[in-house]
Design an enzyme around this catalytic site. Structure first.
Site, short mmCIF file in Angstrom:
data_model
loop_
_atom_site.label_atom_id
_atom_site.label_comp_id
_atom_site.label_asym_id
_atom_site.label_seq_id
_atom_site.Cartn_x
_atom_site.Cartn_y
_atom_site.Cartn_z
N LYS A 46 -1.45 -5.97 11.49
CA LYS A 46 -2.31 -5.15 12.56
C LYS A 46 -3.09 -3.97 11.97
O LYS A 46 -2.93 -3.79 10.65
CB LYS A 46 -0.95 -4.50 13.43
CG LYS A 46 0.04 -3.70 12.31
CD LYS A 46 0.98 -3.23 13.24
CE LYS A 46 1.81 -2.17 12.33
NZ LYS A 46 2.99 -1.64 13.03
N ARG A 144 11.41 3.62 21.27
CA ARG A 144 9.77 3.72 21.28
C ARG A 144 9.81 2.38 22.51
O ARG A 144 9.82 2.78 23.75
CB ARG A 144 9.29 3.26 19.87
CG ARG A 144 7.80 3.37 19.85
CD ARG A 144 7.23 3.18 18.56
NE ARG A 144 7.79 1.88 17.96
CZ ARG A 144 7.26 1.43 16.67
NH1 ARG A 144 6.76 2.17 15.93
NH2 ARG A 144 7.84 0.22 16.17
N HIS A 173 13.63 -3.27 15.60
CA HIS A 173 12.84 -2.50 14.83
C HIS A 173 13.66 -1.10 14.33
O HIS A 173 13.84 -0.41 15.17
CB HIS A 173 11.34 -2.08 15.12
CG HIS A 173 10.57 -1.35 14.16
ND1 HIS A 173 10.23 -2.37 12.85
CD2 HIS A 173 10.08 -0.11 13.64
CE1 HIS A 173 9.51 -1.62 12.06
NE2 HIS A 173 9.72 -0.25 12.29
N ARG A 224 9.58 -9.42 8.93
CA ARG A 224 7.98 -8.71 9.28
C ARG A 224 7.68 -8.05 8.17
O ARG A 224 8.03 -6.90 7.86
CB ARG A 224 8.08 -8.00 10.58
CG ARG A 224 8.60 -8.89 11.81
CD ARG A 224 8.50 -8.17 13.21
NE ARG A 224 9.04 -6.88 13.05
CZ ARG A 224 10.50 -6.63 13.31
NH1 ARG A 224 11.26 -7.58 14.14
NH2 ARG A 224 10.86 -5.40 13.39
N TYR A 270 -17.89 24.26 0.77
CA TYR A 270 -17.86 25.11 2.02
C TYR A 270 -16.74 26.34 1.71
O TYR A 270 -15.83 26.15 1.28
CB TYR A 270 -17.37 24.46 3.11
CG TYR A 270 -18.37 23.24 3.63
CD1 TYR A 270 -19.96 23.85 4.02
CD2 TYR A 270 -18.59 22.13 3.49
CE1 TYR A 270 -20.92 23.09 4.50
CE2 TYR A 270 -19.63 21.27 4.23
CZ TYR A 270 -20.77 21.73 4.41
OH TYR A 270 -21.77 21.01 4.91
N CYS A 316 -16.27 17.59 1.84
CA CYS A 316 -17.03 17.37 2.74
C CYS A 316 -17.13 16.18 3.57
O CYS A 316 -16.42 15.13 3.40
CB CYS A 316 -18.46 17.66 2.32
SG CYS A 316 -18.73 18.68 1.01
N ASP A 318 -19.08 13.85 3.73
CA ASP A 318 -19.80 12.45 3.12
C ASP A 318 -19.91 12.59 1.55
O ASP A 318 -20.14 11.68 0.97
CB ASP A 318 -21.24 12.31 3.59
CG ASP A 318 -21.47 12.22 4.97
OD1 ASP A 318 -20.84 11.47 5.83
OD2 ASP A 318 -22.19 13.11 5.67
#
Length: 389
Positions: A46, A144, A173, A224, A270, A316, A318
């Protein structure tokens, strides 16, 4: 899917990249099969295989003997089918109203959570003249998606009144399987077995990675395998039969794009959150929080030429800035490792997670989709082919 054929070209045009090693997936799957035996092992892929690339990981896991694949959404399962994967797939998440036709068409096992879902699935199954295998989720403390015993028995009756549905499995689970004190998990497992006996489905499954490590005798029909499949120990503070044997599947790298000189007392990035205590050599790297390097990781280390260099100032969107003062030979174009090995040094997902009080799941699944996934580069490719032209 990871890029195998044009990986150096991909890296040349990427500010950061992730290397995914299928051989490590196969190694980890083999260890998990050994630990879980005689139970089988299902590979949980997943969330794009926890950020590693679902198709690549699924194929490697199946090659190593995984009995089936597990996804959370139906869309994830359909994408695997469209990639040509025909192994059994169990979708563990809720079935939405628009999912049923895709489940039927692509032969996906799923979880029944209501009588309405059972009815919709039966209609979809008739349209393809093929039964749909379903599982029922029992609550053992998560509160859940699992159901109480009374609710589960209502679902069992809803399934059995439709000949088009095959009640294949019942599962749970555990809420705290990595706890050194396994009392609560043992009690939950006993409660699960009593409920499963009443339901009578042919397949039972309960253990994810942590329970496979700590309660291997309770693998039932299959375990699992999630985080451990990716070479990340679910309980590193505990000693288990698999401690130290898992191989990390993912490495995350970037490069130095520029270097700068910062004088004593000047600030970096920054908000001026970091002030140079002495003349400092700063490197700019091509990765930021839009890539998944969270702002809260400012101060964490990266690796360059086998040595550690701390991130300075605010990360930052990027890019980020790192302190190269103690690595004077470093230069623009050098490969920087965010997660992975460089020489004798290693940074793990657990190291980053511990620094910001989270778990490694959040670190690896948080690496953005804009970061390309490629097959591992060898040392020559890393050193020689990634320098600026």
């Amino acid at each position: 899917m990871i890029d195998r054929t044009n990986r150096t070209e991909t890296v040349r045009s990427a500010t950061s990249w992730v290397e995914v090693d299928p051989s490590a997936v196969r190694h980890n799957l083999a260890l998990l099969r050994q630990a879980a035996a005689p139970a089988a092992v299902a590979a949980v892929v997943k969330a794009d295989a926890y950020g590693h690339g679902a198709v690549t990981v699924a194929r490697a896991a199946l090659d190593a003997g995984a009995s089936r694949l597990c996804t959370f959404t139906v869309r994830e399962a359909i994408d695997l089918r469209c990639a040509g994967i025909d192994a059994p797939i169990l979708c563990l998440g809720p079935v939405l109203s628009g999912d049923c036709s895709g489940i039927a068409k692509h032969d996906i096992s799923c979880v029944v959570d209501s009588a309405i879902t059972a009815q919709r699935l039966a209609v979809a199954a008739r349209s393809v003249s093929r039964p749909i295998a379903v599982h029922i989720n029992l609550d053992s403390g998560m509160h859940r998606y699992g159901h109480s015993m009374d609710q589960a028995m209502v679902l069992v009756e809803a399934v059995r009144c439709h000949a088009e549905l095959l009640l294949e499995g019942v599962f749970t689970h555990f809420a705290d399987a990595s706890n050194p004190d396994q009392t609560a998990t043992t009690v939950a497992l006993d409660r699960f077995h009593r409920a499963a006996d009443r339901i009578g489905a042919p397949i039972r499954h309960a253990s994810a990675s942590a329970a496979t490590f700590l309660l291997p005798q309770n693998g039932l029909d299959f375990v699992r395998a999630g985080i451990a499949l990716y070479g990340i120990d679910p309980a590193p503070e505990l000693t288990t039969a698999l401690t130290g044997q898992l191989q990390p599947v993912l490495s995350w790298r970037t490069r130095i794009t520029a270097t700068r000189r910062v004088r004593t007392g000047e600030t970096v990035s920054y908000g001026g959150l970091w002030t140079a205590p002495a003349d400092t050599r700063i490197g700019v790297i091509g990765v930021g929080y839009a890539d998944g390097l969270r702002r809260s990781l400012s101060g964490a280390d990266v690796l360059i030429r086998g040595r550690r260099a701390p991130i300075r100032g605010a990360i930052c969107m990027d890019s980020a800035m790192i302190d190269l003062t103690d690595i004077p030979q470093s230069e623009a174009g050098d490969v920087v490792t965010i997660i992975g090995d460089d020489g004798d040094n290693r940074i793990t997902a657990w190291e980053l997670a511990n620094r910001i009080d989270t778990i490694p799941y959040e670190i690896v699944t948080g690496i953005a989709v804009r970061v390309p996934r490629i097959a591992p580069l060898n040392e020559t490719e890393l050193v020689d082919k990634l320098k600026p032209a």
